[in-house]
Design a protein around this motif. Structure first.
Motif, mmCIF file in Angstrom:
data_model
loop_
_atom_site.group_PDB
_atom_site.id
_atom_site.type_symbol
_atom_site.label_atom_id
_atom_site.label_comp_id
_atom_site.label_asym_id
_atom_site.label_seq_id
_atom_site.Cartn_x
_atom_site.Cartn_y
_atom_site.Cartn_z
ATOM 1 N N ARG A 18 21.263 87.878 -102.239
ATOM 2 C CA ARG A 18 19.980 87.551 -101.602
ATOM 3 C C ARG A 18 19.262 88.816 -101.135
ATOM 4 N N ALA A 19 20.018 89.757 -100.572
ATOM 5 C CA ALA A 19 19.412 91.008 -100.111
ATOM 6 C C ALA A 19 18.870 91.815 -101.285
ATOM 7 N N GLY A 20 19.613 91.868 -102.375
ATOM 8 C CA GLY A 20 19.162 92.601 -103.556
ATOM 9 C C GLY A 20 17.940 91.974 -104.182
ATOM 10 N N ARG A 21 17.930 90.668 -104.251
ATOM 11 C CA ARG A 21 16.790 89.965 -104.853
ATOM 12 C C ARG A 21 15.545 90.055 -103.982
ATOM 13 N N ALA A 22 15.751 90.250 -102.695
ATOM 14 C CA ALA A 22 14.621 90.415 -101.782
ATOM 15 C C ALA A 22 14.090 91.842 -101.798
#
Length: 68
Positions: A18-22
């Motif tokens: 989720r952090a990477g995709r954000a």
């Protein structure tokens, strides 16, 4: 207690994804434990790759990992 709450490695992967995709930095990894950090970074790399490939919003739903 549910099983998903006990499995910290899969939770770390999902949160890293989720952090990477954000588009967030990998320096935001919340843990220093080797195995958990490794899973978080692995998820972050996959999420970042999906972010660069344009899988955002509705087009990225099929890529999003789920907690078993």
């Amino acid at each position: 207690m549910k099983r998903q709450k006990r499995d910290l490695t899969s939770r770390a992967y999902v949160r890293g994804y989720r952090a990477g995709r954000a588009g967030k930095s990998r320096d935001l990894c919340p843990t220093e434990v080797n195995q958990t950090r490794e899973q978080w970074m692995s998820g972050w790399r996959q999420g970042r790759s999906d972010y660069w490939d344009g899988y955002q919003g509705v087009s990225g739903l099929h890529c999003a990992p789920t907690i078993p």
